[in-house]
Design a protein around this motif. Structure first.
Motif, mmCIF file in Angstrom:
data_model
loop_
_atom_site.group_PDB
_atom_site.id
_atom_site.type_symbol
_atom_site.label_atom_id
_atom_site.label_comp_id
_atom_site.label_asym_id
_atom_site.label_seq_id
_atom_site.Cartn_x
_atom_site.Cartn_y
_atom_site.Cartn_z
ATOM 1 N N ASP A 95 0.776 -1.246 0.000
ATOM 2 C CA ASP A 95 0.000 0.000 0.000
ATOM 3 C C ASP A 95 0.807 1.296 0.000
ATOM 4 O O ASP A 95 0.234 2.381 -0.074
ATOM 5 N N GLY A 96 2.144 1.193 0.093
ATOM 6 C CA GLY A 96 2.970 2.406 0.064
ATOM 7 C C GLY A 96 3.467 2.828 1.442
ATOM 8 O O GLY A 96 4.377 3.639 1.544
ATOM 9 N N THR A 97 2.887 2.265 2.514
ATOM 10 C CA THR A 97 3.329 2.649 3.866
ATOM 11 C C THR A 97 4.627 1.956 4.262
ATOM 12 O O THR A 97 5.273 2.353 5.227
ATOM 13 N N GLY A 98 4.977 0.872 3.555
ATOM 14 C CA GLY A 98 6.121 0.066 3.966
ATOM 15 C C GLY A 98 5.704 -1.104 4.838
ATOM 16 O O GLY A 98 6.512 -1.963 5.180
ATOM 17 N N MET A 99 4.416 -1.145 5.222
ATOM 18 C CA MET A 99 3.919 -2.249 6.058
ATOM 19 C C MET A 99 3.595 -3.464 5.196
ATOM 20 O O MET A 99 3.463 -3.362 3.978
ATOM 21 N N ALA A 100 3.478 -4.630 5.849
ATOM 22 C CA ALA A 100 3.359 -5.894 5.134
ATOM 23 C C ALA A 100 2.204 -5.897 4.137
ATOM 24 O O ALA A 100 1.115 -5.395 4.426
ATOM 25 N N GLY A 101 2.444 -6.476 2.977
ATOM 26 C CA GLY A 101 1.421 -6.599 1.944
ATOM 27 C C GLY A 101 0.326 -7.569 2.379
ATOM 28 O O GLY A 101 0.534 -8.399 3.263
ATOM 29 N N PHE A 102 -0.841 -7.458 1.770
ATOM 30 C CA PHE A 102 -1.953 -8.356 2.105
ATOM 31 C C PHE A 102 -2.815 -8.562 0.872
ATOM 32 O O PHE A 102 -2.825 -7.717 -0.040
ATOM 33 N N ASN A 103 -3.518 -9.682 0.858
ATOM 34 C CA ASN A 103 -4.347 -10.000 -0.290
ATOM 35 C C ASN A 103 -5.704 -9.303 -0.174
ATOM 36 O O ASN A 103 -6.371 -9.429 0.846
ATOM 37 N N ALA A 104 -6.063 -8.548 -1.190
ATOM 38 C CA ALA A 104 -7.346 -7.829 -1.132
ATOM 39 C C ALA A 104 -7.774 -7.394 -2.529
ATOM 40 O O ALA A 104 -6.965 -7.335 -3.445
ATOM 41 N N ASP A 105 -9.073 -7.098 -2.652
ATOM 42 C CA ASP A 105 -9.588 -6.439 -3.848
ATOM 43 C C ASP A 105 -9.555 -4.932 -3.594
ATOM 44 O O ASP A 105 -9.679 -4.486 -2.453
ATOM 45 N N VAL A 106 -9.356 -4.174 -4.664
ATOM 46 C CA VAL A 106 -9.381 -2.720 -4.527
ATOM 47 C C VAL A 106 -10.496 -2.184 -5.417
ATOM 48 O O VAL A 106 -10.496 -2.405 -6.627
ATOM 49 N N GLY A 107 -11.462 -1.500 -4.811
ATOM 50 C CA GLY A 107 -12.582 -0.933 -5.564
ATOM 51 C C GLY A 107 -12.410 0.563 -5.756
ATOM 52 O O GLY A 107 -12.014 1.272 -4.834
ATOM 53 N N VAL A 108 -12.679 1.027 -6.980
ATOM 54 C CA VAL A 108 -12.489 2.435 -7.317
ATOM 55 C C VAL A 108 -13.828 3.053 -7.705
ATOM 56 O O VAL A 108 -14.624 2.430 -8.428
ATOM 57 N N LYS A 109 -14.110 4.239 -7.207
ATOM 58 C CA LYS A 109 -15.323 4.963 -7.586
ATOM 59 C C LYS A 109 -14.952 6.428 -7.817
ATOM 60 O O LYS A 109 -14.277 7.031 -6.974
ATOM 61 N N ASP A 110 -15.342 7.007 -8.924
ATOM 62 C CA ASP A 110 -15.104 8.421 -9.231
ATOM 63 C C ASP A 110 -13.638 8.824 -9.066
ATOM 64 O O ASP A 110 -13.346 9.888 -8.511
ATOM 65 N N GLY A 111 -12.742 7.958 -9.517
ATOM 66 C CA GLY A 111 -11.321 8.297 -9.515
ATOM 67 C C GLY A 111 -10.612 8.078 -8.192
ATOM 68 O O GLY A 111 -9.403 8.281 -8.101
ATOM 69 N N ARG A 112 -11.370 7.682 -7.162
ATOM 70 C CA ARG A 112 -10.727 7.496 -5.851
ATOM 71 C C ARG A 112 -10.894 6.066 -5.367
ATOM 72 O O ARG A 112 -11.775 5.340 -5.818
ATOM 73 N N ILE A 113 -10.009 5.684 -4.461
ATOM 74 C CA ILE A 113 -10.085 4.348 -3.889
ATOM 75 C C ILE A 113 -11.269 4.325 -2.920
ATOM 76 O O ILE A 113 -11.333 5.135 -1.988
ATOM 77 N N ALA A 114 -12.219 3.426 -3.196
ATOM 78 C CA ALA A 114 -13.457 3.419 -2.406
ATOM 79 C C ALA A 114 -13.455 2.290 -1.387
ATOM 80 O O ALA A 114 -14.037 2.413 -0.303
ATOM 81 N N LYS A 115 -12.824 1.166 -1.718
ATOM 82 C CA LYS A 115 -12.818 0.053 -0.770
ATOM 83 C C LYS A 115 -11.592 -0.823 -0.983
ATOM 84 O O LYS A 115 -11.186 -1.087 -2.112
ATOM 85 N N GLY A 142 -10.476 -4.582 0.361
ATOM 86 C CA GLY A 142 -10.914 -5.744 1.143
ATOM 87 C C GLY A 142 -11.587 -6.744 0.229
ATOM 88 O O GLY A 142 -11.250 -6.840 -0.951
ATOM 89 N N ARG A 143 -12.558 -7.488 0.774
ATOM 90 C CA ARG A 143 -13.273 -8.481 -0.041
ATOM 91 C C ARG A 143 -14.459 -7.793 -0.709
ATOM 92 O O ARG A 143 -15.348 -7.295 -0.025
ATOM 93 N N ILE A 144 -14.463 -7.715 -2.015
ATOM 94 C CA ILE A 144 -15.567 -7.059 -2.723
ATOM 95 C C ILE A 144 -16.375 -8.143 -3.431
ATOM 96 O O ILE A 144 -15.855 -8.810 -4.320
ATOM 97 N N ARG A 145 -17.637 -8.332 -3.013
ATOM 98 C CA ARG A 145 -18.433 -9.442 -3.555
ATOM 99 C C ARG A 145 -19.071 -9.081 -4.893
ATOM 100 O O ARG A 145 -19.163 -9.907 -5.786
ATOM 101 N N GLU A 146 -19.494 -7.832 -5.035
ATOM 102 C CA GLU A 146 -20.176 -7.507 -6.296
ATOM 103 C C GLU A 146 -19.156 -7.231 -7.407
ATOM 104 O O GLU A 146 -18.002 -6.896 -7.140
ATOM 105 N N ARG A 147 -19.616 -7.376 -8.624
ATOM 106 C CA ARG A 147 -18.732 -7.121 -9.756
ATOM 107 C C ARG A 147 -18.635 -5.630 -10.037
ATOM 108 O O ARG A 147 -19.606 -4.888 -9.876
ATOM 109 N N GLY A 148 -17.437 -5.175 -10.423
ATOM 110 C CA GLY A 148 -17.273 -3.777 -10.811
ATOM 111 C C GLY A 148 -17.745 -3.581 -12.238
ATOM 112 O O GLY A 148 -17.882 -4.555 -12.986
ATOM 113 N N ALA A 149 -17.982 -2.343 -12.622
ATOM 114 C CA ALA A 149 -18.334 -2.044 -14.008
ATOM 115 C C ALA A 149 -17.229 -2.546 -14.933
ATOM 116 O O ALA A 149 -17.472 -2.971 -16.061
#
Ligand code: ZN
Length: 568
Positions: free
Chosen positions: A15-35, A37-44
């Motif tokens: 994530d850029g902090t230098g802290m340990a990496g982790f497995n996750a989904d990244v959701g984006v809305k309107d140009g910004r990181i919105a979530k 974690g575990r994202i169940r619904e499909r993105g556009a």
């Protein structure tokens, strides 16, 4: 409708902090990181990141994209290497403020110092501004793939305020007022700060100092003081005093920098490269950063993951091109050159000239007599290459014949790497590890026919991190994302966190590495440049919009002008 415009699924988030990496989904809305974690619904839209790392877009803090931004919407080569934000206007070289009529004076500052073709600039830049605020409005409208922030450059500023006198005289009180008013105006529309050059390596094509170098230290103090009233940075290409043998001269220069930082409250930054013949000189520069911090000022160094190398080739320039005997051959068409080089008589004349000729004076990265122990055919980007001296000795031939043979065997498609100045691997590591240095000195957009440093980020991850294990992956990613974001004042970038701008890379870490450079003739007016890509980047997104997928440009233009201290 989906909640998310884009979901990057199943990657390892670094994530850029230098802290340990982790497995996750990244959701984006309107140009910004919105979530995250575990994202169940499909993105556009979705990007499968399984087996890949997901990092913030890289931030390139030292570029000279000022000319190129006008004709290259992709922002290559920075963007081809995972960079989503480039800081331009370094070392005093901007093209604003300046009227169209004075453009030739501004170009005079740039062309030799940064090796950008004046023909390309003339053909590629449509002047539609005079003041810096007008220039920022133009940058805002310019179609862009990646984000740009910029300083106001002292050479342009001085040339705008003083005309031809800028190349010869000290500023009058009237000149000073004009410059300070313009700096204030620039800062209020989001310039990052002021940049200047005091380096003897920055000359015009007719061999005079660039305009900023004519300024005395009082002028610097006054202009930086104005920056301090608004809150910004001061970037400089250092005086030669920074690296001379006499410790008193170095100390006097450092005292001036300490006073400037403490009195103005402005953060100072400049290149910090472990080069030059005086070892104590660059080691002192590291100490200087700590000294300034202890006194209540701020200064950070801009380091480089490799040390600066020039690339020579028979298709571009060779160190031998300065020699009369070589000029006759090198002025011929390429195919004729190959024929002549195969002629033993011509060959032996050229070898003799190259071994014993007079190479004259060179500045900056310009060609000089090669040290064959420090000249390497560019066979590989990550594993060390053998030197020409070693190869010649093994083959029982002289080094110049060795270079000619290697080039002819590869039909001239080979570069020869030469360090601009000696620096050891340990020295590079020491500087890039320093907590007050940011690894960011790509110089992208400049020195386009001799140097290719846009792969410094891939080199950090492929060489120092994966091969040498000098850093954890998380730490290395922090060094090129959050660290520069903080130092350059980019408060909503450089981190994968909810609410931040979704500038992101999806990378196959095992395959991530610089590729070999290539020579192309794609600048306006057909001028040439070296290009270089990094292998292993699956996708680069700017504000959540894919800019490159599997190395292919998507044709989108999500980049923005960053106006420092002003929110979007
Ligand atoms: Zn520079």
């Amino acid at each position: 409708m989906s909640t998310y415009d884009q979901v990057i699924r199943g990657g390892t988030v670094i994530d850029g902090t230098g802290m340990a990496g982790f497995n996750a989904d990244v959701g984006v809305k309107d140009g910004r990181i919105a979530k995250i974690g575990r994202i169940r619904e499909r993105g556009a839209s979705e990007i499968d990141a399984e087996g890949h790392i997901v990092t913030p877009g890289f931030i390139d803090g030292h570029t000279h994209m000022d000319a190129q931004v006008h004709w290259d919407t992709q922002g290559s080569c920075s963007s081809w290497n995972g960079v989503t934000t480039a800081i331009m206007g370094n070392c005093g070289f901007t093209i604003a403020p300046s009227s169209a009529a004075n453009a030739p004076l501004v170009i005079r500052n740039l062309e030799r110092a940064e090796d950008i073709s004046p023909a390309a600039m003339k053909a590629g830049i449509q002047w539609s501004w005079e003041t810096f605020p007008e220039y920022m409005d133009m940058l805002d409208k310019l179609p862009k793939g990646i984000n740009y922030g910029t300083y106001i450059g002292h050479s342009a500023l001085r040339t705008w305020a003083m005309g031809e006198r800028a190349f010869e005289q000290q500023a009058t009180p009237d000149d000073m007022k004009r410059m300070q008013d313009q700096i204030r105006a620039a800062m209020r529309v989001g310039a990052l700060g002021l940049s200047t050059s005091r380096s003897m390596h920055h000359e015009t094509a007719d061999g005079r100092p660039v305009a900023s170098r004519v300024a005395n230290w009082d002028e610097i103090r006054a202009l930086v003081g104005t920056v301090g009233e608004e809150g910004g940075l001061f970037e400089l290409a250092h005086e030669e005093a920074n690296r001379v043998a006499d410790p008193a001269v170095r100390a006097e220069y450092h005292r001036r920098l300490i006073d400037l930082a403490v009195d103005s409250g402005v953060t100072i930054t400049g290149g910090l490269l472990p080069m030059g013949t005086v070892r104590e000189a660059w080691e002192e520069q590291l100490t200087l950063l700590d000294t300034i911090a202890a006194r209540g000022g701020r200064m950070f160094g801009q380091s480089h993951s490799r040390g600066i190398n020039t690339l020579a080739s028979f298709e571009t320039y060779l160190p031998f091109d300065r020699l009369e005997e070589w000029k006759a051959v090198r002025s011929q068409p390429i195919e004729e050159q190959k024929r002549l080089l195969r002629d033993p008589q011509v060959g032996s004349r050229l070898v003799k000239a190259a071994l014993h000729g007079d190479y004259g004076r060179a500045i900056g990265a310009e060609a000089r007599k090669p040290n064959y122990k420090k000249m390497f055919p560019f066979f590989s980007t990550v594993t060390p290459n053998p030197s020409i001296a070693e190869l010649a000795e093994k083959a029982g031939i002289d080094p110049v014949t060795c270079i000619i043979d290697i080039a002819l065997e590869r039909d001239f498609k080979i570069f020869f790497v030469q360090p601009v100045a000696d620096c050891t691997e340990d020295d590079v590591l020491k500087v890039i590890s320093h907590p007050r240095c940011v690894m960011t000195f790509s110089d992208s957009g400049a020195h386009v026919s001799q140097i290719s440093d846009c792969t410094i980020h891939a080199h950090l991850l492929a060489y120092w991190t994966r091969e040498k294990q000098a850093f954890t992956l998380e730490e290395a990613v922090r060094m090129i994302t959050l660290a520069p974001a903080r130092e350059f004042g980019l408060f909503d970038r450089g981190l994968i966190r909810e609410g931040m701008t979704a500038d992101l890379n999806v990378i196959d870490y095992a395959k991530f590495r610089p590729e070999l450079p290539q020579l192309v003739y794609d600048l306006p007016a057909g001028a040439r440049r070296l290009t270089q890509r990094s292998a292993g980047i699956k996708a680069t997104l700017v504000a959540g919009v894919p800019l490159f997928i599997e190395g292919q440009y998507t044709g989108t233009l999500p980049g923005k002008l960053i106006r420092a201290r002003l929110t979007d």
